[in-house]
Structure formats: C-alpha cells, structure tokens
Write an enzyme that holds these catalytic residues in place. Structure first.
Site, PDB file in Angstrom:
ATOM      1  N   THR A 182       0.847  -1.185   0.000  1.00  0.00           N
ATOM      2  CA  THR A 182       0.000   0.000   0.000  1.00  0.00           C
ATOM      3  C   THR A 182       0.886   1.240   0.000  1.00  0.00           C
ATOM      4  O   THR A 182       2.076   1.166   0.320  1.00  0.00           O
ATOM      5  CB  THR A 182      -0.909   0.024   1.229  1.00  0.00           C
ATOM      6  OG1 THR A 182      -0.107   0.110   2.408  1.00  0.00           O
ATOM      7  CG2 THR A 182      -1.764  -1.241   1.298  1.00  0.00           C
ATOM      8  N   GLU A 211      -5.654  -4.163  -1.544  1.00  0.00           N
ATOM      9  CA  GLU A 211      -6.101  -5.309  -0.743  1.00  0.00           C
ATOM     10  C   GLU A 211      -7.160  -6.168  -1.429  1.00  0.00           C
ATOM     11  O   GLU A 211      -7.527  -7.237  -0.935  1.00  0.00           O
ATOM     12  CB  GLU A 211      -6.660  -4.811   0.598  1.00  0.00           C
ATOM     13  CG  GLU A 211      -5.609  -4.266   1.554  1.00  0.00           C
ATOM     14  CD  GLU A 211      -5.335  -2.779   1.400  1.00  0.00           C
ATOM     15  OE1 GLU A 211      -4.778  -2.184   2.325  1.00  0.00           O
ATOM     16  OE2 GLU A 211      -5.687  -2.217   0.336  1.00  0.00           O
ATOM     17  N   LYS A 246     -17.570  16.121   9.671  1.00  0.00           N
ATOM     18  CA  LYS A 246     -18.744  16.177  10.535  1.00  0.00           C
ATOM     19  C   LYS A 246     -18.937  17.612  10.994  1.00  0.00           C
ATOM     20  O   LYS A 246     -18.154  18.140  11.774  1.00  0.00           O
ATOM     21  CB  LYS A 246     -18.592  15.245  11.729  1.00  0.00           C
ATOM     22  CG  LYS A 246     -19.892  15.028  12.494  1.00  0.00           C
ATOM     23  CD  LYS A 246     -19.745  13.919  13.528  1.00  0.00           C
ATOM     24  CE  LYS A 246     -21.094  13.607  14.163  1.00  0.00           C
ATOM     25  NZ  LYS A 246     -20.980  12.508  15.159  1.00  0.00           N
ATOM     26  N   TRP A 301     -23.061  14.933   8.371  1.00  0.00           N
ATOM     27  CA  TRP A 301     -21.923  14.540   7.543  1.00  0.00           C
ATOM     28  C   TRP A 301     -21.880  15.332   6.245  1.00  0.00           C
ATOM     29  O   TRP A 301     -22.902  15.554   5.595  1.00  0.00           O
ATOM     30  CB  TRP A 301     -21.992  13.058   7.209  1.00  0.00           C
ATOM     31  CG  TRP A 301     -21.892  12.137   8.391  1.00  0.00           C
ATOM     32  CD1 TRP A 301     -22.872  11.354   8.903  1.00  0.00           C
ATOM     33  CD2 TRP A 301     -20.744  11.919   9.206  1.00  0.00           C
ATOM     34  NE1 TRP A 301     -22.409  10.657   9.990  1.00  0.00           N
ATOM     35  CE2 TRP A 301     -21.100  10.977  10.195  1.00  0.00           C
ATOM     36  CE3 TRP A 301     -19.434  12.431   9.203  1.00  0.00           C
ATOM     37  CZ2 TRP A 301     -20.219  10.536  11.172  1.00  0.00           C
ATOM     38  CZ3 TRP A 301     -18.548  11.983  10.178  1.00  0.00           C
ATOM     39  CH2 TRP A 301     -18.937  11.049  11.141  1.00  0.00           C
TER      40      TRP A 301
END
Length: 547
Positions: free
Chosen positions: A191, A336, A444, A449
């Site tokens: 990654t 992944e 937030k 949100w």
C-alpha cells in the site's frame, strides 16, 4: 460425505500457475501483438509467442542463479515488454514478483524492499540513480538487473549489476513451469503508506487468476481477442488493475505506454494502434481530453475507458461521450482487493431512466464482480440497508480479498470475515455502490456529515477548475467545516464569489465552504490520488481553535 464436507468430485484438479495465462495466449493467440513505447520514443513490437519464450529464458536464468520457491524478486519499472516478461518468468518459476512503486519517497522504497527481503531488483534505467543512492541500505539485495540491452547499459555503481538481455541471453527458452499449490504466493504489492509504513499484500496464484477471470467478463472489462488494450495504469499500481493477466487471458492486443503518460503521447498510441479499451486514473484522462480538444482531434477506434483511483468527475464523463463518442466506466478497487472490486456497467432499469438520472447512476462505483461480496456496516458492526441513502463502512470479502498483511500478525478481518476498506459508501437496491468518502476524510459539521468527495466533484464540474480538494478544518461553532482548495486551469480567472454561486444547486447550501483557497498546485500521492495528509499539514493549523 464425511463430517468435514470433503468428497471427491470426479473432476480433474489442475495446478493454478499464472504462467498458464501466457501459455494460453502463446498457443491460441500466438501472433497477437504486444506493443511497447520505449523511453527513447521508439516502439517495440513482438508477439505473445515470443513473450512466452523470453519469459522461459528468464525463468531458467533465475533458476541458474539460485532463486528458490518463495524468494522475493522486486521490479521497479514502467509498463514495457521486459517488465511484462518479468512478471510471468518470476512467478511462473515459483518466486514472488514484488512490484515497487518508483514514485514513493526513497525512505518508503527502502522500507518495502527491506521488509520484503528482495534478493534481486529488476529496474528501469530511469530509476538506477535512485537505487544507487540507497543501495547501501538494502542488505538483502544481491543483484540489480537493469531492464536494457547490453548496448544501452550504462556504467553504474549498483552492485553486481547486469543488463537484462545479458542475464537471459544464453538461457534456453524451454522451461517446465513449476507445479504449485493454488494457494502458493505469486506476487507482492505494498500500500502507499499515507498513514504509516506501507503494508504488504501477498497475492496467490489462485487469487490473481480468479480476479482476472472475473474482470475480463462481459459485465466487467469485456475483453476479447478483438480488443486492443492500452494498459496505462502502471504494473506497480495494484497489479495494473489485473490487465497484465486479463488481457493475455483474453488474447487481446496489448499496448504498453512506458513512462510517457502526457496527453500527446497517450493520444498517439490510442490513434496509431487503434486502441479500443484503456484504464487509468482521472488525471491521465484529463490530459488526454485537453490535448484532443485543443488540437481538434478524435479517437475513432476507442470505445471505452475505465476510470478508477479516485472519483469520476461528471464533466469528464460528459466530455468523453459528447465530444468523442467514448463510453466511460467507473471502477473501484484497492491493493487489498487484488485490486478490482466493482465496475459500473448499466442495468436494464438504468437505461430506462432520463438523462440526468442515468448520469447519476453512472457516477457510482458500480456493482461487485461475481466472487466478491460487499456490504456496509455501521460503527457497531451492524449491516445497513441497500437503500442508496444510508452510508456506512464498506466491507468486502472473497477469494481475492486480503486476509492478513505480509509479516504482520494484526487481525484485519471482523468476526464474520469482512475486510474494512475504510471507505464510507452507500449501496442501492440494485447493488450499485457509491463511495461518499474515506472514513478519515469525511467531515462532521454540526453533527451532520459532509462528503468531501461529492463537494470536490461539484467544484470540478466548473469549467475553469482543473482540480479540487476538500479537507475538514476546526470551527468554533460547528466543530468542523469544509475548506475547498482549488487549482484553476491555465489562464482562468475564477473568483471565490463566483465559485460559491456555482456550487448553489450542486450541493446542499450548508455544505458550501465559508473559505475557498486558490492554490498553484494540489499534491498527489504516489498512486495519483489527492494527498489529504499533506494538505492537512499545510492548512489545518491556520484554523485551529484555541480556547
């Protein structure tokens, strides 16, 4: 049947070695071309049959050197024919092909080569200087193979350095690929490490082969021997989205662009090689669109492009179809997930929608490939409804999803075997998934949100905006508010009030940022995504609230 549910089926069991893909391509599509643009600008052409023979030469060279099952061999190179051969020659003979992203910082490259314990590094000439600087800190590396001919080979201080053609030159092209357990490791990819040290994902022959099967299907990349595939996405970027396997598996003509990914270079290959399909991150397609628009060019053979890595801007989808007749498919995946998880092809019900509603569906990340399961969960681990409205943490599981990181004992799956992607998403009743944010990037504000992804895409719909990024900054009343950072197109003179006015109707009014900063550039990660961590380092301190 015994209590372990094991019973003989009467069917043959054939070992899953990835080299069987290239064997198939060579036998049944042997004259199909692999075309590579070299760093010099020259074009190299040969066939799948020739690629197989040279991959077997490489396998023999590795065996003669003493490479054994499970040894790690690194590659650090652009997409080219020698790199392609390396993938099959290394994994086919039982070693592990470890792709290293040359765009990473030297410290990260040093970390992942040492963590992997690579014995040999195959390297493009362009990256020799980078490795010369850190080779003394790479104790496991015994040899560097420069991906060049002897005539092109330049003097280097790399230890035991040899050019690729000399390394394989006197080896036989007859090699019996190793019979492997299907769970045997084939390749290793790390990654990007934006939140700590990079983490290694160790793929198996089975996982890569199954993902290639799924991704080449008609409901995914829809590849065949009639396709000409321009593999823009680098082989060091999450398995080139599987195209290094699915293109030869399908017998497609394969075009490898080398290091030149600017608009002019990509256009030249698309046009001259009559490319029908390609895949890349949005920044590549933005350069191509601008080049074609400026020069009043068309790409008559190009049918589809896949966009992944970051969200597809609506304006890009519209421009490709309206101005050039090219369909755009959005896909989602990650290292992944080997890496492809979903792709957006329309369903019958989608095609019955009006233009705006159909466009809204096309901008989602799509439905999962067969073999990969997907759900969304709340913070308590409870599954949420597929209603297209309720956001939750995107969870995946399946035969090409990671179960643990390389040399890391940390538990990364929940009690039901789901892997948390760290993306926030919704899934609608027909299974179309839409990323609304990364878990660490969602804002937030006043208990509600705000999706940084949606706000960025809204800003990028403005014709004068080249790139937009949104981060959350502290606010004394609302806890957090969005800060919009904008890079304008050359010559643009857009001002803050005009952009705020444009955003009205594009997003909820309370999402519109109080502050918009126009910047000369927006930093990207090594995989071409917006580097939110760098932006926070540069801008959040200005907004910190002191009590």
């Amino acid at each position: 049947m015994n209590k372990d549910n094991k019973v003989s089926s009467g069917m043959q069991e054939a070992p899953m070695n990835l080299a069987s893909i290239l064997e198939h391509a060579a036998r049944f599509h042997g004259n199909q071309e692999i075309v590579s643009r070299l760093a010099s600008g020259e074009v190299h052409r040969y066939t799948y049959r020739e690629a197989l023979a040279r991959s077997k030469q490489l396998a023999n060279a590795l065996k003669a050197y003493g490479i054994e099952f499970g040894d790690r061999i690194a590659t650090m190179a652009w997409n080219g024919y020698r790199h392609f051969e390396s993938w099959y020659g290394i994994a086919g003979q039982g070693a592990i092909c470890h792709t290293v992203n040359p765009r990473l910082f030297p410290a990260q490259i040093r970390f992942i080569i040492n963590h992997a314990g690579d014995r040999i590094v195959f390297v493009d000439p362009a990256f020799v200087g980078l490795l010369e600087e850190i080779q003394d800190e790479l104790p496991t590396v015994e040899m560097f193979v420069v991906l060049s001919s002897n005539a092109e080979f330049s003097a280097t201080t790399l230890r035991a350095a040899i050019d690729y053609e000399s390394f394989i030159g006197d080896q036989s092209d007859d090699f019996d690929w190793v019979e492997l357990d299907e769970a045997a490791p084939s390749s290793l990819c790390y990654t990007s490490g934006t939140t700590g040290d990079p983490k290694g994902v160790l793929y198996s022959h089975r996982s890569n082969l199954l993902m290639a099967y799924a991704s080449s299907s008609a409901d995914a990349f829809k590849l065949s021997a009639l396709s000409t595939v321009l593999m823009v996405v680098p082989m060091f970027h999450a398995n080139s989205w599987g195209l290094v396997y699915s293109a030869p598996m399908s017998g497609a003509k394969l075009v490898l662009p080398g290091p030149n990914l600017d608009g002019a270079s990509i256009y030249d290959l698309v046009n001259s090689e009559k490319v029908t399909f390609s895949a890349a991150v949005p920044t590549v397609w933005s350069m191509l669109l601008d080049y074609m628009t400026t020069n009043q060019l068309q790409v008559p053979a190009l049918e589809e492009v896949v966009i992944g890595g970051s969200a597809l801007p609506r304006s890009m989808l519209v421009r490709f179809k309206r101005d050039f007749g090219v369909d755009v498919l959005q896909a989602w995946g990650m290292t992944e997930v080997s890496p492809l998880g979903s792709i957006n092809r329309p369903m019958p019900a989608t095609l019955k929608l009006d233009g705006d509603a159909q466009l809204a569906v096309a901008l989602k990340q799509g439905r999962p490939l067969f073999g990969l399961q997907m759900c969304i969960k709340d913070e308590n681990g409870l599954e949420l409804p597929f209603d297209g409205k309720t956001p939750g943490r995107l969870m995946v599981r399946g035969p090409w999803v990671v179960s643990s990181y390389y040399k890391n004992d940390s538990v990364i799956l929940d009690s039901d075997g789901w892997f948390d992607t760290a993306d926030i998403a919704t899934i609608d009743a027909e299974g179309f998934m839409q990323i609304t944010d990364r878990a660490k990037d969602i804002i937030k504000s006043g208990g509600e949100w705000i999706s940084s992804v949606d706000l960025e895409n809204a800003a990028m719909n403005h014709p004068e905006v080249a790139l937009a990024a949104v981060i959350g900054v502290p606010h004394p009343k609302w806890e957090e508010r969005p800060l919009l950072l904008v890079k304008l197109n050359p010559g643009a003179a857009l001002l803050e009030p005009a952009l705020k006015e444009f955003l009205i109707g594009e997003v909820a009014k309370w999402w519109i940022p109080e502050d918009i900063k126009f910047v000369a550039d927006i930093p990207l990660t090594a995989t071409g995504k917006i580097n939110k961590m760098a932006l926070r380092d540069d801008h959040v301190a200005d907004y910190k609230v002191h009590n």
